[in-house]
Motif scaffolding. Structure first.
Motif, short mmCIF file in Angstrom:
data_model
loop_
_atom_site.label_atom_id
_atom_site.label_comp_id
_atom_site.label_asym_id
_atom_site.label_seq_id
_atom_site.Cartn_x
_atom_site.Cartn_y
_atom_site.Cartn_z
N TYR A 12 -44.85 -50.87 -39.29
CA TYR A 12 -45.14 -50.97 -37.86
C TYR A 12 -44.01 -50.59 -36.90
CZ TYR A 12 -49.38 -53.22 -39.44
OH TYR A 12 -50.58 -53.48 -40.06
N TYR A 13 -42.91 -51.31 -36.92
CA TYR A 13 -41.91 -51.10 -35.87
C TYR A 13 -40.61 -50.57 -36.43
CZ TYR A 13 -45.22 -53.82 -33.17
OH TYR A 13 -46.37 -54.26 -32.56
N ALA A 14 -39.94 -49.76 -35.66
CA ALA A 14 -38.62 -49.29 -36.04
C ALA A 14 -37.62 -50.42 -35.91
CB ALA A 14 -38.21 -48.12 -35.16
N SER A 15 -36.52 -50.27 -36.60
CA SER A 15 -35.44 -51.24 -36.55
C SER A 15 -34.13 -50.51 -36.60
CB SER A 15 -35.55 -52.22 -37.73
OG SER A 15 -34.40 -53.03 -37.84
N GLU A 16 -33.09 -51.10 -36.00
CA GLU A 16 -31.76 -50.50 -36.08
C GLU A 16 -31.06 -50.83 -37.40
OE1 GLU A 16 -30.99 -51.01 -31.26
OE2 GLU A 16 -29.34 -51.22 -32.69
N SER A 17 -31.63 -51.73 -38.15
CA SER A 17 -31.02 -52.17 -39.40
C SER A 17 -31.55 -51.35 -40.56
CB SER A 17 -31.31 -53.64 -39.64
OG SER A 17 -30.88 -54.04 -40.92
N SER A 18 -30.67 -50.72 -41.29
CA SER A 18 -31.10 -49.90 -42.42
C SER A 18 -31.75 -50.74 -43.51
CB SER A 18 -29.92 -49.11 -42.99
OG SER A 18 -28.92 -49.99 -43.46
N SER A 19 -31.36 -51.98 -43.63
CA SER A 19 -31.92 -52.83 -44.68
C SER A 19 -33.38 -53.18 -44.43
CB SER A 19 -31.09 -54.10 -44.83
OG SER A 19 -31.13 -54.86 -43.64
N ALA A 20 -33.87 -52.94 -43.22
CA ALA A 20 -35.25 -53.24 -42.88
C ALA A 20 -36.22 -52.18 -43.41
CB ALA A 20 -35.42 -53.38 -41.38
N TYR A 21 -35.71 -51.05 -43.85
CA TYR A 21 -36.55 -49.93 -44.27
C TYR A 21 -36.73 -49.95 -45.79
CZ TYR A 21 -36.01 -48.21 -39.55
OH TYR A 21 -36.03 -48.09 -38.19
N ASP A 22 -37.94 -49.56 -46.21
CA ASP A 22 -38.21 -49.65 -47.64
C ASP A 22 -38.28 -48.30 -48.34
OD1 ASP A 22 -41.74 -50.65 -47.16
OD2 ASP A 22 -40.56 -48.99 -46.35
N TYR A 23 -38.46 -47.23 -47.59
CA TYR A 23 -38.45 -45.90 -48.21
C TYR A 23 -37.58 -44.96 -47.41
CZ TYR A 23 -42.17 -47.43 -51.31
OH TYR A 23 -42.89 -48.10 -52.26
N TRP A 24 -36.91 -44.06 -48.16
CA TRP A 24 -35.97 -43.15 -47.54
C TRP A 24 -36.18 -41.74 -48.06
CZ3 TRP A 24 -31.98 -44.56 -44.15
CH2 TRP A 24 -31.86 -45.95 -43.92
N GLY A 25 -35.84 -40.78 -47.20
CA GLY A 25 -35.81 -39.40 -47.64
C GLY A 25 -34.48 -39.07 -48.28
N GLN A 26 -34.36 -37.83 -48.73
CA GLN A 26 -33.15 -37.40 -49.44
C GLN A 26 -32.06 -36.91 -48.51
OE1 GLN A 26 -35.72 -35.48 -48.91
NE2 GLN A 26 -34.76 -33.56 -48.21
N GLY A 27 -32.41 -36.67 -47.25
CA GLY A 27 -31.43 -36.26 -46.26
C GLY A 27 -31.39 -34.76 -46.05
N THR A 28 -30.95 -34.38 -44.85
CA THR A 28 -30.76 -32.97 -44.52
C THR A 28 -29.46 -32.84 -43.74
OG1 THR A 28 -31.81 -31.01 -43.52
CG2 THR A 28 -32.13 -33.10 -42.37
N GLN A 29 -28.68 -31.83 -44.08
CA GLN A 29 -27.35 -31.68 -43.50
C GLN A 29 -27.44 -31.01 -42.13
OE1 GLN A 29 -24.10 -32.49 -44.80
NE2 GLN A 29 -23.52 -31.95 -42.69
N VAL A 30 -26.75 -31.59 -41.18
CA VAL A 30 -26.58 -31.00 -39.85
C VAL A 30 -25.09 -30.81 -39.62
CG1 VAL A 30 -26.80 -31.37 -37.37
CG2 VAL A 30 -28.69 -31.99 -38.90
N THR A 31 -24.70 -29.59 -39.32
CA THR A 31 -23.30 -29.28 -39.07
C THR A 31 -23.20 -28.61 -37.70
OG1 THR A 31 -22.89 -28.97 -41.43
CG2 THR A 31 -21.25 -28.09 -39.89
#
Length: 123
Positions: free
Chosen positions: A101-120
């Motif tokens: 439902y809601y976003a959170s500023e705390s990373s521990s509140a999230y249960d699934y993550w992507g692999q990431g994308t590099q921004v330079t």
């Protein structure tokens, strides 16, 4: 199986723009809040911004307010991070994450993550 896949990263000059995308599969996207985080070299992961399941509420890190915009397209199971006026200090690996439902500023509140994308961002 829930999967989040980010794309859109790359190399850009300071003052330029990029739009990151995150596609989620394996869950009912419309019922989940989405967050964007980043990890710069040698630094801890930090919250960048988030959007609630209804798209009515967004959160942003102070340093990106007015430059970054988060949006979502529930029909495409996709959340976007539009980044304008990029600065070298925005250089990092950017991750999207989901939680109910809601976003959170705390990373521990999230249960699934992507692999990431590099921004330079070059100066």
């Amino acid at each position: 199986q829930v999967q989040l896949v980010e794309s859109g990263g790359g190399l850009v000059q300071a003052g330029g723009s990029l739009r990151l995308s995150c596609v989620i599969s394996g869950r009912s996207f419309s019922r989940y809040g989405m967050g964007w985080f980043r990890r710069a070299p040698g630094k801890a992961r930090e919250f960048v911004g988030g959007i609630s399941w209804s798209s009515g509420d967004t959160l942003y890190k102070d340093s990106v307010k007015g430059r970054f915009t988060i949006s979502r397209d529930n029909a495409k199971n996709t959340v976007y991070l539009q980044m304008n006026n990029l600065k070298p200090e925005d250089t990092a690996v950017y991750y999207c994450a989901s939680r109910p439902y809601y976003a959170s500023e705390s990373s521990s509140a999230y249960d699934y993550w992507g692999q990431g994308t590099q921004v330079t961002v070059s100066s």
